[in-house]
Design a protein around this motif. Structure first.
Motif: not given
Length: 264
Positions: A240-250
């Motif tokens: 989904f072309d997202l920020t990796s760090g934020a995706s992990i924490i979400l």
């Protein structure tokens, strides 16, 4: 998902996720059990001072964060061990000082490097292979530390007064845990960012605690959950072309809230 493995950066990110999960799972468990979340947060945000100094002086930001993080680990361990009743204000001051130093030196730098943002929000997809060896080395050190001092760690974590009476050097153990916490925070900053590193250190151990009967099982489950969230977050970021760090924490946060609803 298979096509991801054809990219070198994706391979490095997956390996980094698995390696990071080991140190985060083990040290995060100690953070939660010993109620050191604010201590870890102080180290994480204060280490930004080293990043700013490194950009200003022209050397590796990783080295700057490492040096600053270790100094803060010892300082915070000293204040939090000796002033248990009022150490929160001291940590808050150290936290603010480190962030302020980082911002000032970043402002004074003659060139503003966009890579600076990766230390705030993480960039696990840009992890170089050299970082993999550093994280693997830290994993080995942490596993050796826990393996050698497991009984003492258990005693000090659940009843420090009893441990002291049994001859356990609780002060030395506390300092050692703080230093390993600082090292874990520093290697995690580059991957998930200092803004979110504290979440990775505390969410997975909290979830693991709900299924654990002893400290060793909690560490193992926390490691497994960390790996699951990191790999799942990477998949979301890739597709989904997202920020990796934020995706992990979400992903970790949503699981945390679901566990709170189901368990409470």
């Amino acid at each position: 998902m298979i096509e991801i493995l054809s990219f070198d950066f994706a391979q490095n990110a997956i390996i980094a996720s698995l390696l990071l999960s080991v140190c985060v799972g083990i040290i995060g468990t100690l953070v939660v059990i010993n109620k050191m979340s604010f201590v870890a947060s102080g180290i994480a945000h204060g280490a930004y001072g080293g990043v700013g100094i490194a950009f200003f002086a022209g050397f590796s930001p990783n080295l700057g964060a490492l040096g600053f993080g270790l100094i803060l680990s010892v300082l915070i361990a000293y204040f939090s061990f000796n002033e248990r009743g009022r150490f929160d204000s001291v940590i808050g001051a150290i936290w603010a000082f480190g962030m302020a130093v980082g911002v000032i030196f970043a402002d004074l730098s003659d060139k503003m490097n966009v890579d600076l943002m990766s230390y705030l929000f993480g960039s696990i997809l840009a992890v170089p292979k050299s970082d993999l060896y550093i994280i693997a080395g830290l994993d080995v050190l942490i596993l050796c530390f826990v393996g050698l001092f497991y009984r003492a760690i258990c005693a000090a974590s659940f009843d420090s007064e009893f441990a002291l009476l049994r001859g356990v050097s609780t002060r030395a153990l506390y300092y050692a845990q703080s230093v390993f916490m600082g090292l874990c925070v520093v290697v995690s900053i580059r991957l998930v960012g200092l803004v979110m590193v504290i979440a990775l250190l505390t969410i997975t151990p909290y979830i693991a605690e709900k299924f654990s009967k002893n400290l060793a099982l909690m560490m193992a489950l926390s490691t497994a959950f960390s790996a699951l969230f990191c790999l799942g977050g990477l998949g979301l970021a890739f597709y989904f072309d997202l920020t990796s760090g934020a995706s992990i924490i979400l992903l970790a946060s949503l699981t945390f809230f679901l566990m709170k609803i189901l368990k409470d």
